[in-house]
Structure formats: structure tokens, C-alpha cells
Design a protein around this motif. Sequence first.
Motif, PDB file in Angstrom:
ATOM      1  N   LEU A  14      13.030  18.884 -21.576  1.00  0.00           N
ATOM      2  CA  LEU A  14      13.084  20.239 -22.138  1.00  0.00           C
ATOM      3  C   LEU A  14      12.279  20.370 -23.426  1.00  0.00           C
ATOM      4  O   LEU A  14      11.739  21.443 -23.707  1.00  0.00           O
ATOM      5  N   VAL A  15      12.180  19.275 -24.206  1.00  0.00           N
ATOM      6  CA  VAL A  15      11.380  19.322 -25.444  1.00  0.00           C
ATOM      7  C   VAL A  15       9.966  18.795 -25.212  1.00  0.00           C
ATOM      8  O   VAL A  15       9.189  18.655 -26.142  1.00  0.00           O
ATOM      9  N   VAL A  43      24.201  19.979 -20.206  1.00  0.00           N
ATOM     10  CA  VAL A  43      23.013  20.742 -20.594  1.00  0.00           C
ATOM     11  C   VAL A  43      23.373  22.207 -20.805  1.00  0.00           C
ATOM     12  O   VAL A  43      23.035  22.809 -21.830  1.00  0.00           O
ATOM     13  N   TRP A  44      24.088  22.779 -19.840  1.00  0.00           N
ATOM     14  CA  TRP A  44      24.431  24.201 -19.965  1.00  0.00           C
ATOM     15  C   TRP A  44      25.393  24.457 -21.125  1.00  0.00           C
ATOM     16  O   TRP A  44      25.324  25.504 -21.774  1.00  0.00           O
ATOM     17  N   PHE A  45      26.260  23.488 -21.421  1.00  0.00           N
ATOM     18  CA  PHE A  45      27.126  23.636 -22.590  1.00  0.00           C
ATOM     19  C   PHE A  45      26.277  23.670 -23.864  1.00  0.00           C
ATOM     20  O   PHE A  45      26.493  24.516 -24.740  1.00  0.00           O
ATOM     21  N   GLN A  54      15.268  33.754 -29.000  1.00  0.00           N
ATOM     22  CA  GLN A  54      14.104  33.301 -28.239  1.00  0.00           C
ATOM     23  C   GLN A  54      14.231  31.844 -27.791  1.00  0.00           C
ATOM     24  O   GLN A  54      13.975  31.522 -26.627  1.00  0.00           O
ATOM     25  N   ARG A  55      14.642  30.962 -28.700  1.00  0.00           N
ATOM     26  CA  ARG A  55      14.739  29.536 -28.358  1.00  0.00           C
ATOM     27  C   ARG A  55      15.756  29.294 -27.243  1.00  0.00           C
ATOM     28  O   ARG A  55      15.500  28.567 -26.297  1.00  0.00           O
ATOM     29  N   ARG A  56      16.919  29.927 -27.372  1.00  0.00           N
ATOM     30  CA  ARG A  56      17.940  29.787 -26.333  1.00  0.00           C
ATOM     31  C   ARG A  56      17.430  30.316 -24.997  1.00  0.00           C
ATOM     32  O   ARG A  56      17.606  29.690 -23.953  1.00  0.00           O
ATOM     33  N   SER A  57      16.782  31.470 -25.010  1.00  0.00           N
ATOM     34  CA  SER A  57      16.235  32.056 -23.779  1.00  0.00           C
ATOM     35  C   SER A  57      15.220  31.121 -23.136  1.00  0.00           C
ATOM     36  O   SER A  57      15.199  30.957 -21.913  1.00  0.00           O
ATOM     37  N   GLU A  58      14.386  30.483 -23.951  1.00  0.00           N
ATOM     38  CA  GLU A  58      13.396  29.542 -23.426  1.00  0.00           C
ATOM     39  C   GLU A  58      14.085  28.354 -22.765  1.00  0.00           C
ATOM     40  O   GLU A  58      13.689  27.927 -21.670  1.00  0.00           O
ATOM     41  N   TYR A  59      15.108  27.806 -23.425  1.00  0.00           N
ATOM     42  CA  TYR A  59      15.837  26.665 -22.848  1.00  0.00           C
ATOM     43  C   TYR A  59      16.562  27.054 -21.557  1.00  0.00           C
ATOM     44  O   TYR A  59      16.600  26.284 -20.598  1.00  0.00           O
ATOM     45  N   GLU A  60      17.132  28.262 -21.520  1.00  0.00           N
ATOM     46  CA  GLU A  60      17.790  28.729 -20.293  1.00  0.00           C
ATOM     47  C   GLU A  60      16.792  28.787 -19.139  1.00  0.00           C
ATOM     48  O   GLU A  60      17.074  28.312 -18.031  1.00  0.00           O
ATOM     49  N   HIS A  61      15.637  29.346 -19.412  1.00  0.00           N
ATOM     50  CA  HIS A  61      14.593  29.457 -18.390  1.00  0.00           C
ATOM     51  C   HIS A  61      14.110  28.071 -17.946  1.00  0.00           C
ATOM     52  O   HIS A  61      13.977  27.805 -16.752  1.00  0.00           O
ATOM     53  N   GLU A  62      13.844  27.197 -18.903  1.00  0.00           N
ATOM     54  CA  GLU A  62      13.375  25.837 -18.597  1.00  0.00           C
ATOM     55  C   GLU A  62      14.418  25.057 -17.797  1.00  0.00           C
ATOM     56  O   GLU A  62      14.082  24.384 -16.822  1.00  0.00           O
ATOM     57  N   ALA A  63      15.668  25.124 -18.223  1.00  0.00           N
ATOM     58  CA  ALA A  63      16.734  24.386 -17.532  1.00  0.00           C
ATOM     59  C   ALA A  63      16.919  24.904 -16.108  1.00  0.00           C
ATOM     60  O   ALA A  63      17.043  24.113 -15.168  1.00  0.00           O
ATOM     61  N   ALA A  64      16.913  26.201 -15.936  1.00  0.00           N
ATOM     62  CA  ALA A  64      17.069  26.772 -14.594  1.00  0.00           C
ATOM     63  C   ALA A  64      15.937  26.304 -13.678  1.00  0.00           C
ATOM     64  O   ALA A  64      16.175  25.916 -12.524  1.00  0.00           O
TER      65      ALA A  64
END
Length: 139
Positions: A14-15, A43-45, A54-64
Motif C-alpha cells: 500500500l505504501v 487492514v480494514w480496521f 484524501q489519504r484514507r480514500s486513497e488507501y480504501e481504493h488501493e486496498a479494495a
Amino acid sequence: MRVLLEITTISDILVRESNTIARINALQETDIVAVSLISYGEVWFGIEIMPKGQRRSEYEHEAAGLFSNMILEPVTQEVSLSYVQIKARLRRRGDIIPEADLWIAATAAAENYTLVTCDAHFSRVQGLTIENWSKLHPS
């Protein structure tokens, strides 16, 4: 190759840690890449407790996207029995590792995966095959 990615490796992806990304890109079509539902939840926790933005949204998109390309390994009866054996063996030695990591180790053992992690305590679990792909967290 059959690999089970633990949360430290997923975090590296993710990073965009270069060595881990290179190893992911080097996998063959016939290789099997999986994640335990325990790591999936971790991860989802981590994303859930991030501030909205923005950062959270990016991680949500990347993780999905990441999880859509992986096998999600459930806790089965075989995994549960492996957990019992691993935890009992460690307890007899007076050794303790985090509970979630016991379940992840049990999944790797029961389903015959190489566990990809940079957490050193997994090496105390007898019989696990472990690899560390991270340069951020050398073994």
C-alpha cells in the motif's frame, strides 16, 4: 509458488515499498497469492480508524483493488486445528505471539503457504516457511 501475505507485507504494498512491489511483479500467473481473513480485517480496521480525507480514500481504493486480486483464506476447521497445535506448542515453551498472528500462522501452515512477513516472531512457529520481501523492515 503459494504465498500468504501478512499485514506487514500488505502495508508495504500500500505504501509502494520498492522491493516488495518488485517481488509482487515478479510472481508468475501460476503463483497463488492469498491473504488470511484475519489480515484482511486488520487492514480494514487500520483504514477505518484513519481520519476521513484524501489519504484514507486513497488507501480504501488501493486496498479494495489489492484484495480483489487475491484469494481470501477463511478460518476453516483445518486452520482451527492448526491454531490449536501451534498455540499449545508455543505455550508449552512459554512463548507468546499476538493472537491474530497465531491465526495467520495457522492459515499458512494448514493451507501450505509460504508466509510473507517481516515480523520476526513468526520464525518461532515450528514448520512455517517464511519470506521477507521488505527492505523497509529487514529480518
